[in-house]
Design a protein around this motif. Structure first.
Motif, PDB file in Angstrom:
ATOM      1  N   CYS A 238     -22.037 -27.151   6.057  1.00 36.63           N
ATOM      2  CA  CYS A 238     -23.236 -27.459   5.578  1.00 36.63           C
ATOM      3  C   CYS A 238     -23.690 -27.086   4.700  1.00 36.63           C
ATOM      4  O   CYS A 238     -24.013 -25.902   4.425  1.00 36.63           O
ATOM      5  CB  CYS A 238     -24.021 -27.252   7.423  1.00 36.63           C
ATOM      6  SG  CYS A 238     -25.618 -27.672   7.487  1.00 36.63           S
ATOM      7  N   ALA A 239     -24.990 -27.570   3.655  1.00 35.30           N
ATOM      8  CA  ALA A 239     -25.178 -26.728   2.935  1.00 35.30           C
ATOM      9  C   ALA A 239     -26.832 -26.161   3.157  1.00 35.30           C
ATOM     10  O   ALA A 239     -26.838 -25.632   1.916  1.00 35.30           O
ATOM     11  CB  ALA A 239     -25.963 -28.470   1.999  1.00 35.30           C
ATOM     12  N   GLY A 240     -26.649 -26.937   4.502  1.00 39.12           N
ATOM     13  CA  GLY A 240     -28.095 -25.786   4.890  1.00 39.12           C
ATOM     14  C   GLY A 240     -27.720 -24.465   4.866  1.00 39.12           C
ATOM     15  O   GLY A 240     -28.092 -22.982   5.098  1.00 39.12           O
ATOM     16  N   CYS A 241     -27.062 -24.368   6.413  1.00 37.08           N
ATOM     17  CA  CYS A 241     -26.675 -23.245   7.334  1.00 37.08           C
ATOM     18  C   CYS A 241     -25.249 -22.426   7.424  1.00 37.08           C
ATOM     19  O   CYS A 241     -25.097 -21.541   6.892  1.00 37.08           O
ATOM     20  CB  CYS A 241     -27.056 -23.498   8.767  1.00 37.08           C
ATOM     21  SG  CYS A 241     -26.303 -24.351   9.547  1.00 37.08           S
TER      22      CYS A 241
ATOM     23  N   SER B 214     -16.626 -35.228  13.602  1.00 40.10           N
ATOM     24  CA  SER B 214     -17.909 -35.947  14.320  1.00 40.10           C
ATOM     25  C   SER B 214     -19.045 -35.258  13.715  1.00 40.10           C
ATOM     26  O   SER B 214     -20.348 -35.308  14.484  1.00 40.10           O
ATOM     27  CB  SER B 214     -17.333 -35.431  15.418  1.00 40.10           C
ATOM     28  OG  SER B 214     -16.097 -35.986  15.946  1.00 40.10           O
ATOM     29  N   CYS B 215     -19.241 -34.145  13.240  1.00 39.56           N
ATOM     30  CA  CYS B 215     -20.387 -33.173  13.671  1.00 39.56           C
ATOM     31  C   CYS B 215     -21.277 -33.138  12.484  1.00 39.56           C
ATOM     32  O   CYS B 215     -22.661 -32.674  11.829  1.00 39.56           O
ATOM     33  CB  CYS B 215     -20.249 -31.491  13.634  1.00 39.56           C
ATOM     34  SG  CYS B 215     -19.572 -31.062  15.052  1.00 39.56           S
ATOM     35  N   VAL B 216     -20.926 -33.592  11.348  1.00 40.80           N
ATOM     36  CA  VAL B 216     -21.113 -33.643   9.651  1.00 40.80           C
ATOM     37  C   VAL B 216     -22.098 -34.520   9.577  1.00 40.80           C
ATOM     38  O   VAL B 216     -22.116 -35.676  10.551  1.00 40.80           O
ATOM     39  CB  VAL B 216     -20.203 -33.566   8.720  1.00 40.80           C
ATOM     40  CG1 VAL B 216     -19.321 -34.739   8.860  1.00 40.80           C
ATOM     41  CG2 VAL B 216     -19.982 -33.901   7.206  1.00 40.80           C
ATOM     42  N   VAL B 217     -23.498 -34.998   9.121  1.00 43.32           N
ATOM     43  CA  VAL B 217     -24.275 -35.690   8.783  1.00 43.32           C
ATOM     44  C   VAL B 217     -24.611 -35.929   7.277  1.00 43.32           C
ATOM     45  O   VAL B 217     -25.336 -34.476   6.492  1.00 43.32           O
ATOM     46  CB  VAL B 217     -25.581 -35.071   9.149  1.00 43.32           C
ATOM     47  CG1 VAL B 217     -26.991 -36.304   9.044  1.00 43.32           C
ATOM     48  CG2 VAL B 217     -25.390 -34.968  11.198  1.00 43.32           C
TER      49      VAL B 217
ATOM     50  N   TYR C  47     -24.128 -32.165   5.855  1.00 43.67           N
ATOM     51  CA  TYR C  47     -25.592 -31.055   6.947  1.00 43.67           C
ATOM     52  C   TYR C  47     -25.175 -31.463   9.019  1.00 43.67           C
ATOM     53  O   TYR C  47     -24.706 -32.349   8.446  1.00 43.67           O
ATOM     54  CB  TYR C  47     -27.353 -31.212   6.703  1.00 43.67           C
ATOM     55  CG  TYR C  47     -27.583 -31.276   5.211  1.00 43.67           C
ATOM     56  CD1 TYR C  47     -27.810 -29.782   5.215  1.00 43.67           C
ATOM     57  CD2 TYR C  47     -27.212 -31.986   4.489  1.00 43.67           C
ATOM     58  CE1 TYR C  47     -28.540 -29.883   4.055  1.00 43.67           C
ATOM     59  CE2 TYR C  47     -27.764 -32.260   3.328  1.00 43.67           C
ATOM     60  CZ  TYR C  47     -27.975 -30.290   2.624  1.00 43.67           C
ATOM     61  OH  TYR C  47     -28.288 -30.489   1.643  1.00 43.67           O
ATOM     62  N   CYS C  48     -25.412 -30.032   9.046  1.00 41.07           N
ATOM     63  CA  CYS C  48     -25.301 -30.509  10.847  1.00 41.07           C
ATOM     64  C   CYS C  48     -26.327 -31.069  10.889  1.00 41.07           C
ATOM     65  O   CYS C  48     -26.984 -31.335  10.599  1.00 41.07           O
ATOM     66  CB  CYS C  48     -25.096 -28.838  11.179  1.00 41.07           C
ATOM     67  SG  CYS C  48     -26.807 -27.826  10.916  1.00 41.07           S
ATOM     68  N   GLN C  49     -26.372 -31.197  12.255  1.00 37.69           N
ATOM     69  CA  GLN C  49     -27.069 -32.109  12.983  1.00 37.69           C
ATOM     70  C   GLN C  49     -28.558 -31.710  13.074  1.00 37.69           C
ATOM     71  O   GLN C  49     -29.924 -32.107  12.760  1.00 37.69           O
ATOM     72  CB  GLN C  49     -27.112 -32.507  14.037  1.00 37.69           C
ATOM     73  CG  GLN C  49     -27.920 -33.255  14.975  1.00 37.69           C
ATOM     74  CD  GLN C  49     -27.941 -35.089  14.322  1.00 37.69           C
ATOM     75  OE1 GLN C  49     -26.536 -35.238  14.039  1.00 37.69           O
ATOM     76  NE2 GLN C  49     -29.149 -35.547  13.788  1.00 37.69           N
ATOM     77  N   ALA C  50     -28.808 -29.822  12.726  1.00 34.11           N
ATOM     78  CA  ALA C  50     -29.559 -28.800  13.032  1.00 34.11           C
ATOM     79  C   ALA C  50     -30.932 -29.337  11.831  1.00 34.11           C
ATOM     80  O   ALA C  50     -31.974 -29.001  11.882  1.00 34.11           O
ATOM     81  CB  ALA C  50     -29.882 -28.023  13.943  1.00 34.11           C
TER      82      ALA C  50
END
Length: 80
Positions: free
Chosen positions: A18-21, A28-31, A38-41
């Motif tokens: 995740c580029a954010g966290c 399945s989790c990567v957006v 990114y993760c969903q959050a």
């Protein structure tokens, strides 16, 4: 060599971070967004997404090209 597991699914291999966290993410989790993975959050929190530098550069080039085109038009009008 050990593989890194997804932060949410320990039985799955991580494919991205995740580029954010920075969490490891499986398929399945990567957006996937235009600014990165990114993760969903983080994908739902615009404040955590970095602003891509390429967008700023391309806008500057657009202004430069527009200014040069305007100068060329003005010079062409004086010549003819």
């Amino acid at each position: 060599m050990s593989q890194i597991s997804c932060a949410h699914h320990p039985d799955r291999t991580a494919l991205a971070y995740c580029a954010g966290c920075g969490k490891a993410l499986c398929g399945s989790c990567v957006v996937r967004l235009s600014a990165g993975n990114y993760c969903q959050a983080c994908a739902e929190t615009p404040d955590l997404r970095p602003i891509p530098q390429k967008a700023g550069r391309s806008r500057r080039w657009l202004w430069v090209v527009a200014a040069l085109a305007a100068i060329a038009i003005l010079l062409a009008m004086r010549i003819f």
